[in-house]
Write a protein that holds these residues in place. Sequence first.
Motif, short mmCIF file in Angstrom:
data_model
loop_
_atom_site.label_atom_id
_atom_site.label_comp_id
_atom_site.label_asym_id
_atom_site.label_seq_id
_atom_site.Cartn_x
_atom_site.Cartn_y
_atom_site.Cartn_z
N ALA A 186 34.46 33.72 51.05
CA ALA A 186 34.75 32.96 49.82
C ALA A 186 35.17 33.91 48.70
O ALA A 186 36.11 33.61 47.94
CB ALA A 186 33.52 32.14 49.41
N PHE A 187 34.49 35.05 48.57
CA PHE A 187 34.90 36.04 47.58
C PHE A 187 36.30 36.58 47.87
O PHE A 187 37.13 36.71 46.96
CB PHE A 187 33.90 37.20 47.54
CG PHE A 187 32.73 36.98 46.64
CD1 PHE A 187 32.89 36.94 45.25
CD2 PHE A 187 31.45 36.84 47.16
CE1 PHE A 187 31.81 36.75 44.41
CE2 PHE A 187 30.36 36.65 46.32
CZ PHE A 187 30.54 36.60 44.95
N GLU A 188 36.56 36.88 49.13
CA GLU A 188 37.88 37.41 49.51
C GLU A 188 39.00 36.47 49.04
O GLU A 188 40.01 36.91 48.51
CB GLU A 188 37.95 37.58 51.03
CG GLU A 188 37.26 38.82 51.56
CD GLU A 188 38.04 40.08 51.26
OE1 GLU A 188 39.27 40.04 51.12
OE2 GLU A 188 37.39 41.15 51.13
N LYS A 189 38.80 35.20 49.25
CA LYS A 189 39.83 34.21 48.86
C LYS A 189 39.91 34.04 47.35
O LYS A 189 40.98 33.78 46.80
CB LYS A 189 39.52 32.88 49.54
CG LYS A 189 39.68 32.92 51.05
CD LYS A 189 39.22 31.64 51.70
CE LYS A 189 39.38 31.70 53.23
NZ LYS A 189 38.83 30.52 53.91
N ALA A 190 38.77 34.16 46.66
CA ALA A 190 38.75 33.93 45.21
C ALA A 190 39.32 35.10 44.43
O ALA A 190 39.82 34.93 43.31
CB ALA A 190 37.33 33.65 44.75
N PHE A 191 39.27 36.32 44.99
CA PHE A 191 39.69 37.50 44.25
C PHE A 191 41.18 37.46 43.85
O PHE A 191 41.59 38.17 42.93
CB PHE A 191 39.42 38.77 45.05
CG PHE A 191 38.05 39.37 44.78
CD1 PHE A 191 37.70 39.74 43.49
CD2 PHE A 191 37.14 39.55 45.81
CE1 PHE A 191 36.43 40.29 43.24
CE2 PHE A 191 35.89 40.09 45.57
CZ PHE A 191 35.52 40.46 44.27
N VAL A 192 41.96 36.62 44.49
CA VAL A 192 43.38 36.49 44.11
C VAL A 192 43.52 36.07 42.66
O VAL A 192 44.51 36.40 42.00
CB VAL A 192 44.09 35.50 45.06
CG1 VAL A 192 43.55 34.09 44.88
CG2 VAL A 192 45.58 35.53 44.84
N HIS A 193 42.52 35.38 42.13
CA HIS A 193 42.58 34.89 40.75
C HIS A 193 42.32 36.00 39.73
O HIS A 193 42.49 35.77 38.52
CB HIS A 193 41.60 33.74 40.55
CG HIS A 193 41.91 32.55 41.37
ND1 HIS A 193 42.93 31.67 41.05
CD2 HIS A 193 41.36 32.07 42.52
CE1 HIS A 193 43.00 30.71 41.95
NE2 HIS A 193 42.06 30.93 42.86
N LEU A 194 41.90 37.17 40.18
CA LEU A 194 41.71 38.31 39.28
C LEU A 194 42.88 39.28 39.31
O LEU A 194 42.85 40.32 38.66
CB LEU A 194 40.41 39.04 39.62
CG LEU A 194 39.11 38.27 39.45
CD1 LEU A 194 37.90 39.17 39.69
CD2 LEU A 194 39.01 37.60 38.09
N GLU A 195 43.93 38.93 40.09
CA GLU A 195 45.11 39.77 40.13
C GLU A 195 45.88 39.61 38.82
O GLU A 195 45.88 38.55 38.19
CB GLU A 195 46.02 39.37 41.30
CG GLU A 195 45.37 39.52 42.67
CD GLU A 195 45.04 40.96 43.01
OE1 GLU A 195 45.71 41.86 42.49
OE2 GLU A 195 44.10 41.18 43.81
N ASP A 196 46.57 40.67 38.38
CA ASP A 196 47.34 40.62 37.14
C ASP A 196 48.54 39.68 37.30
O ASP A 196 49.07 39.49 38.38
CB ASP A 196 47.82 42.02 36.78
CG ASP A 196 46.65 42.93 36.42
OD1 ASP A 196 45.62 42.39 35.96
OD2 ASP A 196 46.77 44.14 36.64
#
Length: 389
Positions: free
Chosen positions: A379-389
């Motif tokens: 779940a974290f792996e998939k959510a981290f895309v939202h912290l990309e610039d």
Amino acid sequence: MDTSYLLTHLGEEREDYYNAVIPPIMQSSNFAYNSLADFRSAILNELDNFVYSRGNNPTVAILRQKLAALEQAEDALVFGSGSAACAVAIISQLQAGDHLLSVQSPYSWTYKLISKLLSRFGISYDFIDASNLQEIEAAIRPNTKVLFLESPNSLTFELQDLAACAALAKKHGIRTICDNSYASPIYQNPIALGIDLVVHSATKYLNGHSDVVAGVVCGSKALIQKMFELDYMALGPAISPNDAWLLLRGLRTLPLRIQKSNEHAKKVVDYLAQHPKVDYVLYPGHPSHPQYELAQKQMSGFGGLFSVNFKAKRIEQMERFSEALMPTFLLAVSWGGFESLQVPTACFYNLGTAPPPPLPFSFVRYYVGLEDPDYIIDAFEKAFVHLED
């Protein structure tokens, strides 16, 4: 005393209730006696007898025995909430003109009790860095009566050296109280380290099913008796027999639940600690924690609660990130149940009714429950895309 015995059998006089394996819910408000002498005797010692369930009740009495034994205490009282337990424990040791010392950042309602309520009754206080013994000693006054500790606390996880704090307090005739909700009695026993009174939000690990709000105070028989005879009985914070029964049910699996939560959290923390989008992780069981050595010394485990500060540039990023973690992490307060939870600090920004909290919007408290840690990491792996610039 063996933990398995006390959780499964202690206090359960099964022959008194038809040899039922599980104790009954004694949902009675009062109790009758066969003679005036017996009635009088019960009234004279209501803590150990049954007169009126605002004071003691057979179902609650079984729970009290187990909780006291878990904390290596002589006795315990059970309350309708953890806040009530903290409040009565503190109030019972103070009177007008006294002074109290507290850790810098206790649980929010404990903070409000000390800073907003006690001050109305002529009690002074100081919030101190209780990880520094010199700072504690420097803050002690002739009228200091209580040192309130919370180790670790439940947001930024500062610890205090409980044995050293207890020794210092005893030297000055000060009563020590420690909130042990983070660790539970399975992973830390403050009384064994010299602390006088231990409090818990039993809503958390002790119950473990997210269906009861309750609190506990454990201590010597003398301190519990004194607290019961005035503060507890006058304020009336007793737990219901039904909720006491649910807590008994929860205690059966306490070691299994907190151990599994501990195992899962360690795996998730190890993953997050090395992630490039993570600034830092706060978890007493991880070597990066600034008080890791003290945690290893006085705790035997750490449970599932930790906080993370992420490398996010905008609050909107954190909002999308937190929502992307749902439903793996429910947006909810508390901890200690089966389900994993998150409390993003971003939620407390832009409320319009209060200034923003002192923590950055990129800070999140997590509780890892009993779900598979690989499921949580995914779940974290998939959510981290939202912290990309």
